[in-house]
Scaffold this motif. Structure first.
Motif, PDB file in Angstrom:
ATOM      1  N   THR A  35      33.987  36.983  32.110  1.00  0.00           N
ATOM      2  CA  THR A  35      34.258  35.720  32.773  1.00  0.00           C
ATOM      3  C   THR A  35      33.387  35.709  34.024  1.00  0.00           C
ATOM      4  O   THR A  35      32.719  36.690  34.337  1.00  0.00           O
ATOM      5  N   TYR A  37      33.521  35.110  38.077  1.00  0.00           N
ATOM      6  CA  TYR A  37      34.520  35.143  39.147  1.00  0.00           C
ATOM      7  C   TYR A  37      33.755  35.344  40.442  1.00  0.00           C
ATOM      8  O   TYR A  37      32.940  36.272  40.542  1.00  0.00           O
ATOM      9  N   ASN A  38      33.948  34.481  41.406  1.00  0.00           N
ATOM     10  CA  ASN A  38      33.155  34.538  42.645  1.00  0.00           C
ATOM     11  C   ASN A  38      31.661  34.639  42.327  1.00  0.00           C
ATOM     12  O   ASN A  38      30.942  35.449  42.912  1.00  0.00           O
ATOM     13  N   CYS A  67      33.146  41.533  41.475  1.00  0.00           N
ATOM     14  CA  CYS A  67      33.453  40.121  41.763  1.00  0.00           C
ATOM     15  C   CYS A  67      34.534  39.973  42.836  1.00  0.00           C
ATOM     16  O   CYS A  67      34.703  38.890  43.394  1.00  0.00           O
ATOM     17  N   ASP A 130      39.062  34.100  43.263  1.00  0.00           N
ATOM     18  CA  ASP A 130      37.938  33.246  42.898  1.00  0.00           C
ATOM     19  C   ASP A 130      37.886  31.931  43.682  1.00  0.00           C
ATOM     20  O   ASP A 130      38.373  30.904  43.205  1.00  0.00           O
ATOM     21  N   SER A 251      46.825  34.703  38.720  1.00  0.00           N
ATOM     22  CA  SER A 251      45.383  34.520  38.819  1.00  0.00           C
ATOM     23  C   SER A 251      45.100  33.211  39.543  1.00  0.00           C
ATOM     24  O   SER A 251      45.426  32.122  39.041  1.00  0.00           O
TER      25      SER A 251
END
Ligand code: THG
Length: 382
Positions: A35, A37-38, A67, A130, A251
């Motif tokens: 994925t 993320y950031n 991340c 994130d 999350s």
């Protein structure tokens, strides 16, 4: 999105989506899904979600969590600024502490939920979820004319998670690492360089996060842990969707956003309205606390043997009434049922309530659960 190994589309590489100093080992270990993320690649699946889940619960994994970017806040006004960001009272937090802390805006909306490390009385790291927290923090610093510097240093966390994490980390960092308590950190030596080693991580299996602040140490550290962990069954892993739902780890961006306040997210133990703490959003949180919340985050157990990925919220209903939505879901092989995180109207946010969930593959019956879920069997039930 469905993953290159199954022949579906893949992610276009670019400099905007950062690789990490660990990426060569992640690819060599056979990552099958990332994925972002950031703005950074986050490996999420190696063998399969199920196999990675069982492995995490039985052995030890190395996670590339670069991340989890650090927002570095330091200077004479650093403590004041970091306290302004969160309703969690930081006044007694000494260097060596890590604190999970929701950040809220002036309306009480959740802006992020970092792990804050106290490096010194005037120096903090916000290990962010994130969102571009550095913009929020430096904007406030400028607007309030504070004497701080805000930066995002090249620090690359490596997580070591699973029941054998303590033994593995002790083989590299010595027995001093065993003495680090939950949500504390120490500086321990690797290759002659002190690294920050914290007893934290985004799983319920126990473990550490090592903050690698020199890129040239990243691969040597990975290789040292890898070689030392062979007899412990060490493998590459990542935050596991099933394990973290069962563990009730939220999350940011999925289960909660700025549209939610910390009470809806069950963060009251991190909101110290009873103390004289000065933070942004205090008035809003006091109003919300007095009025009470209309919805709460809860677990759901779904009567389903397979589920599609939850890429848009799934409506939760009772009869014809909509009572909430699912934000994360997976099938737990330990329960042989679906597990989910859902924001539910107060009327149905109680364990045992029966609801229905409209998944893209059909309607399923579900039972409301407390978070975290009760422990599940450590092996596949017969
Ligand atoms: N580690 C570090 N940075 C992170 C994460 C991490 N940044 C992004 C993301 N994860 C932040 N989110 C969380 C969510 C939950 C926890 C940690 C980070 C967590 N919570 C425990 C709980 O809820 O029981 C402990 C909370 C407490 O008692 O303080 O661990 O994983 N570096």
């Amino acid at each position: 999105m469905t993953g290159g190994v199954r022949g579906g589309p893949t992610l276009s590489p670019s400099t905007r989506v950062r690789t990490t100093p660990f990426t060569p080992r992640i690819e060599a270990a056979g990552v099958t899904a990332y994925t972002v993320y950031n703005h950074t690649l986050l490996p999420t699946v190696f063998r399969s979600l199920d196999e990675d889940y069982w492995h995490l619960r039985a052995h030890v994994q190395l996670w590339d969590v670069a991340c989890q970017r650090q927002v570095d806040v330091r200077g004479p006004d650093a403590a004041r600024l970091v306290q302004l960001l969160t309703p969690r009272d930081l006044s007694a937090a000494a260097p060596g502490r890590c604190l999970y802390a929701p950040l809220v805006d002036a309306d009480g909306g959740v802006v992020n939920d970092p792990v804050i490390s106290v490096l010194a009385d005037d120096h903090f790291w916000l290990s962010i979820a994130d969102a571009d927290v550095d913009l929020w923090v430096s904007g406030l610093a400028h607007g309030l004319d504070l004497d701080v510097s805000v930066s995002t240093p090249p620090v690359t966390p490596l997580a070591v998670q699973g029941p054998w994490a303590e033994d593995l980390v002790a083989r590299i960092f010595g027995d001093a690492s065993r003495e680090i308590r939950f949500f504390r950190f120490a500086h321990l030596t690797f290759a002659g360089h002190p690294l920050m080693v914290a007893r934290t991580g985004w799983s319920r299996q126990g473990g550490y996060e090592i903050y690698v602040d020199r890129d040239d140490l990243a691969l040597p550290l990975w290789d040292a842990l890898w070689d030392a962990g062979q007899d412990l069954g060490v493998a590459a892993g990542g935050p596991n969707l099933i394990e973290r739902i069962e563990g009730g780890l939220l999350s940011y961006g999925a289960d909660m956003t700025r549209a939610h306040n910390p009470f809806e997210c069950r963060f009251e133990r991190f909101c110290h309205l009873d103390r004289p703490t000065t933070f942004l959003g205090r008035a809003a949180l006091e109003r919300i606390a007095a009025r009470g919340v209309a919805r709460r985050i809860m677990g759901l157990e779904l009567d389903a043997a397979t589920l599609p990925p939850c890429v848009a919220p799934w409506p939760v209903t009772v009869g014809s009434q909509r009572v909430g939505e699912v934000s994360s879901a997976a099938v737990s092989p330990a329960r042989r049922r679906g597990v989910a995180i859902a924001m539910l109207d107060r009327s149905h946010a109680r364990p045992g309530a029966e609801v229905t969930v409209a998944t893209p593959d059909g309607v399923v019956v579900a039972t409301v659960m407390d978070l975290p879920f009760p422990p599940s069997p450590a092996a596949v039930p017969a």
